[in-house]
Motif scaffolding. Structure first.
Motif, PDB file in Angstrom:
ATOM      1  N   SER A   1       0.906  -1.546  -0.249  1.00  0.00           N
ATOM      2  CA  SER A   1       0.303   0.088  -0.442  1.00  0.00           C
ATOM      3  C   SER A   1       1.299   1.737  -0.402  1.00  0.00           C
ATOM      4  N   TRP A   2       0.095   2.166  -0.911  1.00  0.00           N
ATOM      5  CA  TRP A   2       1.135   3.710  -0.539  1.00  0.00           C
ATOM      6  C   TRP A   2       0.823   4.320   0.416  1.00  0.00           C
ATOM      7  N   PHE A   3      -0.116   4.081   1.750  1.00  0.00           N
ATOM      8  CA  PHE A   3      -0.433   4.925   2.226  1.00  0.00           C
ATOM      9  C   PHE A   3      -1.048   3.837   3.389  1.00  0.00           C
ATOM     10  N   ASN A   4      -0.226   2.849   4.211  1.00  0.00           N
ATOM     11  CA  ASN A   4      -0.736   2.639   5.550  1.00  0.00           C
ATOM     12  C   ASN A   4       0.311   2.789   6.383  1.00  0.00           C
ATOM     13  N   PRO A   5       0.240   3.670   6.973  1.00  0.00           N
ATOM     14  CA  PRO A   5       1.142   4.415   8.233  1.00  0.00           C
ATOM     15  C   PRO A   5       1.520   3.494   9.470  1.00  0.00           C
ATOM     16  N   GLU A   6       0.246   2.492   9.604  1.00  0.00           N
ATOM     17  CA  GLU A   6       0.526   1.249  10.775  1.00  0.00           C
ATOM     18  C   GLU A   6       1.469   0.365  10.593  1.00  0.00           C
ATOM     19  N   VAL A   7       1.001   0.218   9.669  1.00  0.00           N
ATOM     20  CA  VAL A   7       2.025  -0.617   8.527  1.00  0.00           C
ATOM     21  C   VAL A   7       3.778  -0.919   7.978  1.00  0.00           C
ATOM     22  N   ALA A   8       3.411   0.354   7.387  1.00  0.00           N
ATOM     23  CA  ALA A   8       4.921   0.723   7.148  1.00  0.00           C
ATOM     24  C   ALA A   8       5.445   0.792   8.551  1.00  0.00           C
ATOM     25  N   TYR A   9       5.229   1.741   9.278  1.00  0.00           N
ATOM     26  CA  TYR A   9       5.857   1.735  10.461  1.00  0.00           C
ATOM     27  C   TYR A   9       6.831   0.593  11.040  1.00  0.00           C
ATOM     28  N   LYS A  10       6.014  -0.443  11.822  1.00  0.00           N
ATOM     29  CA  LYS A  10       6.022  -1.957  11.447  1.00  0.00           C
ATOM     30  C   LYS A  10       6.613  -2.570  10.876  1.00  0.00           C
ATOM     31  N   ALA A  11       6.330  -2.388   9.691  1.00  0.00           N
ATOM     32  CA  ALA A  11       7.678  -2.833   8.809  1.00  0.00           C
ATOM     33  C   ALA A  11       9.328  -2.309   8.514  1.00  0.00           C
ATOM     34  N   ALA A  12       9.140  -0.688   8.976  1.00  0.00           N
ATOM     35  CA  ALA A  12      10.605  -0.528   9.103  1.00  0.00           C
ATOM     36  C   ALA A  12      11.112  -0.956  10.126  1.00  0.00           C
ATOM     37  N   GLN A  13      10.608  -1.094  11.144  1.00  0.00           N
ATOM     38  CA  GLN A  13      11.015  -1.714  12.727  1.00  0.00           C
ATOM     39  C   GLN A  13      10.923  -2.690  12.063  1.00  0.00           C
ATOM     40  N   MET A  14      10.707  -3.757  11.562  1.00  0.00           N
ATOM     41  CA  MET A  14      11.388  -5.063  11.635  1.00  0.00           C
ATOM     42  C   MET A  14      12.269  -4.882  11.018  1.00  0.00           C
TER      43      MET A  14
ATOM     44  N   ASP B   1      19.915   0.874   8.920  1.00  0.00           N
ATOM     45  CA  ASP B   1      20.661   2.239  10.164  1.00  0.00           C
ATOM     46  C   ASP B   1      19.732   3.152   8.905  1.00  0.00           C
ATOM     47  N   PHE B   2      19.796   2.487   8.326  1.00  0.00           N
ATOM     48  CA  PHE B   2      18.853   4.054   6.915  1.00  0.00           C
ATOM     49  C   PHE B   2      18.281   3.018   5.985  1.00  0.00           C
ATOM     50  N   LEU B   3      16.918   3.777   5.765  1.00  0.00           N
ATOM     51  CA  LEU B   3      15.856   3.004   4.852  1.00  0.00           C
ATOM     52  C   LEU B   3      15.912   3.993   3.839  1.00  0.00           C
ATOM     53  N   GLY B   4      15.256   3.194   2.858  1.00  0.00           N
ATOM     54  CA  GLY B   4      14.777   4.225   1.515  1.00  0.00           C
ATOM     55  C   GLY B   4      13.410   3.460   1.579  1.00  0.00           C
ATOM     56  N   MET B   5      12.386   4.399   0.739  1.00  0.00           N
ATOM     57  CA  MET B   5      10.811   3.623   0.905  1.00  0.00           C
ATOM     58  C   MET B   5      10.264   4.489   0.138  1.00  0.00           C
ATOM     59  N   SER B   6       8.997   4.015  -0.903  1.00  0.00           N
ATOM     60  CA  SER B   6       7.899   4.780  -1.847  1.00  0.00           C
ATOM     61  C   SER B   6       6.557   4.783  -0.880  1.00  0.00           C
ATOM     62  N   GLN B   7       6.582   5.670  -0.308  1.00  0.00           N
ATOM     63  CA  GLN B   7       5.674   5.724   0.603  1.00  0.00           C
ATOM     64  C   GLN B   7       5.386   7.140   0.327  1.00  0.00           C
ATOM     65  N   ASP B   8       3.655   7.119   0.203  1.00  0.00           N
ATOM     66  CA  ASP B   8       2.910   8.446   0.164  1.00  0.00           C
ATOM     67  C   ASP B   8       3.281   9.237   2.069  1.00  0.00           C
ATOM     68  N   ASP B   9       3.441   9.115   2.741  1.00  0.00           N
ATOM     69  CA  ASP B   9       3.958   9.586   3.869  1.00  0.00           C
ATOM     70  C   ASP B   9       5.137   8.993   4.191  1.00  0.00           C
ATOM     71  N   MET B  10       5.347   9.608   6.266  1.00  0.00           N
ATOM     72  CA  MET B  10       6.436   9.026   6.336  1.00  0.00           C
ATOM     73  C   MET B  10       6.757   8.416   7.620  1.00  0.00           C
ATOM     74  N   SER B  11       6.092   7.810   7.863  1.00  0.00           N
ATOM     75  CA  SER B  11       6.152   6.511   8.841  1.00  0.00           C
ATOM     76  C   SER B  11       7.182   5.449   8.939  1.00  0.00           C
ATOM     77  N   VAL B  12       7.754   5.379   7.173  1.00  0.00           N
ATOM     78  CA  VAL B  12       9.514   4.224   7.631  1.00  0.00           C
ATOM     79  C   VAL B  12       9.605   5.214   8.176  1.00  0.00           C
ATOM     80  N   GLN B  13      10.025   6.822   7.872  1.00  0.00           N
ATOM     81  CA  GLN B  13      11.855   7.471   8.240  1.00  0.00           C
ATOM     82  C   GLN B  13      10.887   7.702  10.076  1.00  0.00           C
ATOM     83  N   LYS B  14       9.655   7.928  10.444  1.00  0.00           N
ATOM     84  CA  LYS B  14       9.704   7.892  11.882  1.00  0.00           C
ATOM     85  C   LYS B  14      10.156   6.858  12.870  1.00  0.00           C
ATOM     86  N   ALA B  15      10.232   5.778  12.006  1.00  0.00           N
ATOM     87  CA  ALA B  15      10.371   4.000  12.489  1.00  0.00           C
ATOM     88  C   ALA B  15      11.881   4.395  12.407  1.00  0.00           C
ATOM     89  N   VAL B  16      12.523   4.652  11.516  1.00  0.00           N
ATOM     90  CA  VAL B  16      14.165   4.743  11.762  1.00  0.00           C
ATOM     91  C   VAL B  16      14.448   6.022  12.205  1.00  0.00           C
TER      92      VAL B  16
END
Ligand SMILES: *[C@@H]1O[C@H](CO)[C@@H](O)[C@H](O)[C@H]1NC(C)=O
Ligand SMILES: *[C@@H]1O[C@H](CO)[C@@H](O)[C@H](O)[C@H]1NC(C)=O
Length: 759
Positions: free
Chosen positions: A195-208, A215-230
């Motif tokens: 999904s382009w936009f699913n903050p909950e999943v994106a955040y937990k995926a990044a945590q995983m 320690d650095f993550l790129g992403m193709s997501q519409d929100d910053m959840s992945v980066q927030k996890a980082v």
């Protein structure tokens, strides 16, 4: 000459006329169609910002339009196109690939109107739509650069990428190749969120991914959840939405952002519209060059200068449009692509590719596939469990103490007159209820689902059944207009308790047998998130019916108990005043049942339902046994144990007589009631009660004969051995009252009288 003059004048007029058209320069009214909300501080925000800036740069008098959240539905997009055209927009920007097809459709539909289009697509423009300019937005260079930056910055030597679809985005491989360019032995981990936009999943995926070392993550997501996890993990985030995210998260948290700036594009094409210089079938491709809409924000102050220099150098190289390192790597051959002479795959192959590059000797890649948040089991809160268990355990302990007291002092006057056997039954019932509460508060499984209903129901039946039957005996003995002698011993009462219990067990067996009682895992109940589940007890329809029957059964039992309590409330003898605590208990339980029943049938949070039921059960049971036993134990302490004594003072029995008097006076023909000889009236009533007794019993004749004997015996007994001090003047009359009361007392004590009924 005249002719020529005339023509020249007309020509001049024409020129002037046409001039006046040209001088009055054309208006441009921009409409921007956005896939999401422009408050996203990302893609949509940047497009909207360009619209606003263009409006002020060109001082457009025709206010521009915007339409947001068009990805939500087809109808919404269609309505936006129609409205924009209706409102006179002549430069329509289709910003999202979600609306590309519809944009091309409308461009075709209105190709003869004076409407110009900027449509985001990677397809080349077509000649039949000259008023459409294609906007080819590509971020592969930006991702390659960020990958390069991450590779240089990474402390763990692991970087990762979160893709929106079911497979890796082409940008993900670009990011990896960038990182590998910076550090040949880099490890790469990747996962997809679907999904382009699913903050909950994106955040937990990044945590995983972070837990796997990235320690650095790129992403193709519409929100910053992945980066927030980082950022939350203590590393630096990357700005990957086109907005300078440093402005939101701070320079200390964002290492580097790429920025998309569409203002120049908008100004350029709006000017073409205004100046009527629209380039037919134009193609605009984003690049890192000036005017290419892609640029980089300033570095975080935490980025060392040597890394800044290296990344800047890389950006400079990437400005060369022919330099495409993201699609030129031998690793593409490993996943089945054919490389051309320059060692590159075609642009379309690069875009189409769904596989993660396999890595090489130095660098390894791990593909975690589509990430789903593991569904988590949520139990009842431990504080609730603990609270109920501790309270119930204390109550059970109190019950056991009470049982011991009852057993030890079973011959004590007050215990004896309350029949120890029944007290024991009541306490056992209570213990079962409390055990039921403990089990009720445990997380449901098949065993506890069954046990909790069994225990609560059986516990209440033993408890209430005993109370009910005890009261019933008092009622039968006292509400007895003709005072016939009646002998009701414990052994005659046990079958009734057993009978009530049997009905209960029958309903429970039916419930268990047909109800398919089970524990079910449910999501979406109570305040659970989408990724949590809880267990609940459930049964089929027959089970529910049985449960309702069970409730009705308990309800009827309570109502009967209430009725009997009401009937015997006139009984005022100290020995039998148990009727009062019993009545109070029954009222409280009835009241609670009226709370519990609506709770059972109304949609309630499971946890609060369980809590309410348990608290109701514990409180009612505790209050009941406190009322029943507290007063007894208190009296035992204050008035002495009185072992082997069975009867109280005559004043009490006379108060009973008075109540009987109140009730009977005036009703009975043979009672000569008057103020003066009230006592006589009592005796008459007593005698009439006695008389009535005999005809009510089963073996009338025998009984009556025997009764007379017994009465004589008892009279004799009383004459000899008096623990009763007669206060009344008429000794003989008083004795009759005493005899009756004593008999009642004996019966309530469960003492077997010499009575043919018992044989
Ligand atoms: C990877 O390469 C870097 C230099 O680029 C080096 O410092 C590091 O020790 C290497 N790591 C491994 C695991 O080989
Ligand atoms: C641009 O990149 C191509 C391919 O790598 C290369 O052949 C060319 O020399 C580069 N041009 C400049 C000006 O660096």
């Amino acid at each position: 000459m005249k002719y020529i003059n005339f023509i020249s004048i007309i020509f001049l007029l024409l020129v002037l006329f046409s001039n006046s058209i040209f001088v009055k320069s054309k208006q441009c009214k921009i409409a921007v169609l956005l896939s999401g909300d422009f408050s996203d501080l990302g893609y949509n925000y940047q497009f909207n910002e360009a619209r606003v800036k263009t409006e002020s740069i060109l001082k457009l008098t025709e206010f521009s339009l915007y339409y947001k959240n068009l990805d939500e539905s087809e109808e919404q997009s269609e309505a936006a196109f129609k409205d924009a055209i209706e409102q006179g927009a002549n430069l329509i920007v289709v910003a999202s690939s979600g609306q590309t097809a519809m944009g091309l459709k409308y461009a075709k539909l209105y190709k003869d109107s004076d409407i110009y289009w900027i449509i985001k697509t990677s397809a080349r423009p077509t000649d039949d739509l000259p008023k459409v300019a294609v906007l080819d937005f590509n971020t592969d260079r930006a991702h390659f650069t960020l990958g390069y930056f991450a590779g240089k910055m990474s402390k763990t030597g692991v970087v990762g990428f979160v893709s929106p679809g079911e497979y890796i985005a082409s940008n993900g491989n670009a990011f990896y190749l960038g990182a590998k360019e910076a550090r040949p032995n880099i490890s790469f981990v990747t996962t997809f969120t679907g999904s382009w936009f699913n903050p909950e999943v994106a955040y937990k995926a990044a945590q995983m991914l972070i837990s796997n070392g990235a320690d650095f993550l790129g992403m193709s997501q519409d929100d910053m959840s992945v980066q927030k996890a980082v950022i939350d993990s203590g590393s630096l985030g990357l700005g990957v939405t086109g907005y300078p995210t440093r402005l939101v998260y701070g320079s200390a948290n964002i290492g580097l952002s790429y920025i998309t700036d569409w203002t120049e594009v908008f100004v350029k094409y709006a000017s073409h519209v205004i100046n009527n210089t629209w380039p037919a079938s134009d193609y605009y491709k984003t690049s890192l060059n000036p005017g290419g809409s892609l640029l980089f924000d300033e570095y975080s102050y935490l980025v060392p200068q040597e890394i800044r220099d290296l990344v800047d150098a890389e950006i400079n190289i990437l400005k060369n449009e022919s330099f495409t390192p993201f699609r030129c790597n031998p690793m593409y051959a490993d996943i089945g692509f054919i490389l051309d002479g320059n060692g590159c795959i075609s642009y379309s192959d690069f875009e189409k590719n769904q596989q993660v590059l396999k890595g090489d000797k130095l660098s390894k890649t791990i593909n975690f596939g589509t990430y789903t948040i593991p569904i988590e089991f949520v139990d009842y809160s431990s504080s609730m469990k603990l609270g109920i268990t501790v309270t119930s355990s204390i109550c059970i302990f109190l019950c056991i103490i009470s049982i011991i007291i009852v057993l030890v002092f079973r011959t004590a006057r007050i215990i004896k007159s309350a029949s120890p056997a029944f007290l024991f039954l009541i306490l056992m019932g209570c213990i079962i209820i409390f055990i039921g509460c403990i089990i009720f508060s445990q997380s449901p499984n098949e065993g506890t689902c069954r046990a909790r209903v069994w225990l609560l129901s059986v516990g209440y039946t033993i408890f209430l059944g005993s109370l009910l039957v005890k009261n019933w005996r008092i009622w039968l003995l006292f509400d007895n207009p003709k005072l016939k002698k009646r002998s009701i011993t414990n052994w005659k009462l046990y079958p009734w308790v057993a009978g009530i219990l049997a009905v209960d067990v029958l309903i429970l067996a039916f419930w268990q047998g047909l109800g398919n009682i089970r524990s079910e895992s449910r999501i979406g109940i109570d305040s659970l998130t989408k990724y949590q589940y809880a267990n609940v007890c459930s049964s089929n329809d027959q089970g529910s019916i049985a449960l309702y029957i069970l409730l009705v059964f308990h309800g009827i039992k309570l109502l009967v108990a209430c009725f009997i309590s009401f009937k015997i409330k006139v009984v005022d003898i100290d020995e039998f005043n148990e009727s009062k605590p019993i009545a109070s208990s029954v009222y409280i339980i009835t009241f609670c049942l009226f709370i519990v029943i609506p709770l059972m049938v109304s949609p309630q949070s499971v946890a609060s339902q369980v809590t309410t039921i348990c608290v109701c059960a514990i409180v009612t049971t505790l209050i009941s046994i406190s009322l029943l036993f507290g007063s007894k134990f208190y009296k035992m302490i204050t008035q002495g144990v009185g072992l082997n004594q069975t009867f109280a003072s005559s004043s009490k029995s006379s108060s009973f007589s008075q109540s009987l008097e109140k009730k009977k006076t005036g009703e009975e023909d043979d009672s000569e009631s008057s103020e003066e000889n009230g006592k006589k009236a009592i005796i008459v009533t007593q005698q009439s009660v006695l008389a009535h007794f005999s005809s009510d019993t089963e073996d009338d004749v025998e009984n009556e004969a025997q009764q007379i004997d017994e009465e004589k015996e008892e009279k004799e007994n009383n004459d000899e051995n008096n623990d009763i001090t007669p206060l009344e003047e008429n000794f003989e009359e008083n004795n009759v009252s005493v005899v009756q009361s004593k008999r009642l007392s004996n019966q309530l004590n469960g003492e077997v009288e010499i009575d043919s009924n018992n044989v």
